[in-house]
Scaffold this motif. Sequence first.
Motif, PDB file in Angstrom:
ATOM      1  N   ARG A  23      50.461  36.694  31.688  1.00 31.43           N
ATOM      2  CA  ARG A  23      49.808  35.524  32.286  1.00 31.43           C
ATOM      3  C   ARG A  23      48.852  35.950  33.398  1.00 31.43           C
ATOM      4  O   ARG A  23      47.750  35.432  33.516  1.00 31.43           O
ATOM      5  CB  ARG A  23      50.843  34.546  32.814  1.00 31.43           C
ATOM      6  CG  ARG A  23      50.240  33.258  33.331  1.00 31.43           C
ATOM      7  CD  ARG A  23      51.306  32.284  33.770  1.00 31.43           C
ATOM      8  NE  ARG A  23      52.265  31.998  32.706  1.00 31.43           N
ATOM      9  CZ  ARG A  23      52.171  30.977  31.872  1.00 31.43           C
ATOM     10  NH1 ARG A  23      51.181  30.136  31.995  1.00 31.43           N
ATOM     11  NH2 ARG A  23      53.067  30.785  30.937  1.00 31.43           N
ATOM     12  N   THR A  26      45.745  37.465  31.749  1.00 30.83           N
ATOM     13  CA  THR A  26      44.842  36.466  31.168  1.00 30.83           C
ATOM     14  C   THR A  26      44.150  35.649  32.248  1.00 30.83           C
ATOM     15  O   THR A  26      42.971  35.319  32.117  1.00 30.83           O
ATOM     16  CB  THR A  26      45.598  35.527  30.212  1.00 30.83           C
ATOM     17  OG1 THR A  26      46.682  34.919  30.912  1.00 30.83           O
ATOM     18  CG2 THR A  26      46.111  36.268  28.995  1.00 30.83           C
ATOM     19  N   ASP A  27      44.865  35.322  33.332  1.00 30.85           N
ATOM     20  CA  ASP A  27      44.232  34.586  34.426  1.00 30.85           C
ATOM     21  C   ASP A  27      43.119  35.405  35.060  1.00 30.85           C
ATOM     22  O   ASP A  27      42.032  34.891  35.352  1.00 30.85           O
ATOM     23  CB  ASP A  27      45.269  34.204  35.492  1.00 30.85           C
ATOM     24  CG  ASP A  27      46.226  33.130  35.011  1.00 30.85           C
ATOM     25  OD1 ASP A  27      45.893  32.430  34.028  1.00 30.85           O
ATOM     26  OD2 ASP A  27      47.308  32.988  35.631  1.00 30.85           O
ATOM     27  N   ALA A  29      41.396  37.805  33.607  1.00 30.64           N
ATOM     28  CA  ALA A  29      40.304  37.918  32.650  1.00 30.64           C
ATOM     29  C   ALA A  29      39.500  36.627  32.590  1.00 30.64           C
ATOM     30  O   ALA A  29      38.263  36.658  32.556  1.00 30.64           O
ATOM     31  CB  ALA A  29      40.861  38.260  31.269  1.00 30.64           C
ATOM     32  N   ASN A  30      40.173  35.473  32.580  1.00 38.38           N
ATOM     33  CA  ASN A  30      39.463  34.192  32.558  1.00 38.38           C
ATOM     34  C   ASN A  30      38.612  34.010  33.800  1.00 38.38           C
ATOM     35  O   ASN A  30      37.476  33.539  33.721  1.00 38.38           O
ATOM     36  CB  ASN A  30      40.449  33.032  32.425  1.00 38.38           C
ATOM     37  CG  ASN A  30      41.023  32.925  31.036  1.00 38.38           C
ATOM     38  OD1 ASN A  30      40.435  33.391  30.074  1.00 38.38           O
ATOM     39  ND2 ASN A  30      42.195  32.328  30.931  1.00 38.38           N
ATOM     40  N   THR A  31      39.138  34.378  34.952  1.00 38.20           N
ATOM     41  CA  THR A  31      38.380  34.263  36.199  1.00 38.20           C
ATOM     42  C   THR A  31      37.148  35.158  36.164  1.00 38.20           C
ATOM     43  O   THR A  31      36.052  34.747  36.549  1.00 38.20           O
ATOM     44  CB  THR A  31      39.266  34.649  37.398  1.00 38.20           C
ATOM     45  OG1 THR A  31      40.434  33.834  37.377  1.00 38.20           O
ATOM     46  CG2 THR A  31      38.536  34.461  38.702  1.00 38.20           C
ATOM     47  N   THR A  32      37.315  36.376  35.670  1.00 34.89           N
ATOM     48  CA  THR A  32      36.190  37.307  35.589  1.00 34.89           C
ATOM     49  C   THR A  32      35.116  36.789  34.647  1.00 34.89           C
ATOM     50  O   THR A  32      33.927  36.825  34.960  1.00 34.89           O
ATOM     51  CB  THR A  32      36.682  38.691  35.119  1.00 34.89           C
ATOM     52  OG1 THR A  32      37.718  39.137  35.985  1.00 34.89           O
ATOM     53  CG2 THR A  32      35.551  39.690  35.112  1.00 34.89           C
ATOM     54  N   VAL A  33      35.520  36.282  33.503  1.00 31.85           N
ATOM     55  CA  VAL A  33      34.557  35.766  32.529  1.00 31.85           C
ATOM     56  C   VAL A  33      33.834  34.543  33.087  1.00 31.85           C
ATOM     57  O   VAL A  33      32.610  34.418  32.966  1.00 31.85           O
ATOM     58  CB  VAL A  33      35.263  35.434  31.193  1.00 31.85           C
ATOM     59  CG1 VAL A  33      34.360  34.651  30.275  1.00 31.85           C
ATOM     60  CG2 VAL A  33      35.720  36.710  30.518  1.00 31.85           C
ATOM     61  N   GLN A  34      34.553  33.636  33.724  1.00 33.81           N
ATOM     62  CA  GLN A  34      33.934  32.425  34.276  1.00 33.81           C
ATOM     63  C   GLN A  34      32.927  32.766  35.368  1.00 33.81           C
ATOM     64  O   GLN A  34      31.842  32.198  35.421  1.00 33.81           O
ATOM     65  CB  GLN A  34      35.007  31.471  34.819  1.00 33.81           C
ATOM     66  CG  GLN A  34      35.866  30.842  33.742  1.00 33.81           C
ATOM     67  CD  GLN A  34      35.070  30.010  32.763  1.00 33.81           C
ATOM     68  OE1 GLN A  34      34.123  29.337  33.150  1.00 33.81           O
ATOM     69  NE2 GLN A  34      35.438  30.076  31.507  1.00 33.81           N
TER      70      GLN A  34
END
Length: 75
Positions: A23, A26-27, A29-34
Motif C-alpha cells: 500500500r 502504491t501510494d 507511486a500514485n503521488t509521483t505520477v500525479q
Amino acid sequence: MRLLVEIVIIGTLISLGWDTSVREWTDRANTTVQTFLHSKRETPSVVTTIPAPTAPRVTGGTLGKGAARKLSPGR
C-alpha cells in the motif's frame, strides 16, 4: 548461472520490500505520477497549434433513385 541471477534478483526485491507494505509503494507511486502529470500540464507550451484551413465542400448535387452517373472520358 541464470538460476543464480534469478535468485539474486528475487532476493533483492524481497529485501527492498521487506519493511515497506504494498500500500505504501502504491501510494508513493500514485503521488509521483500525479505530480509528474500536473507539472507537465501546468507548463505553458511554446508552440501554438493553429488548425489548418478547410476547403468548402462542393457537392455536385445528389443523384436520385434510378439516376445514372456520367462516366469520365477515359472509361
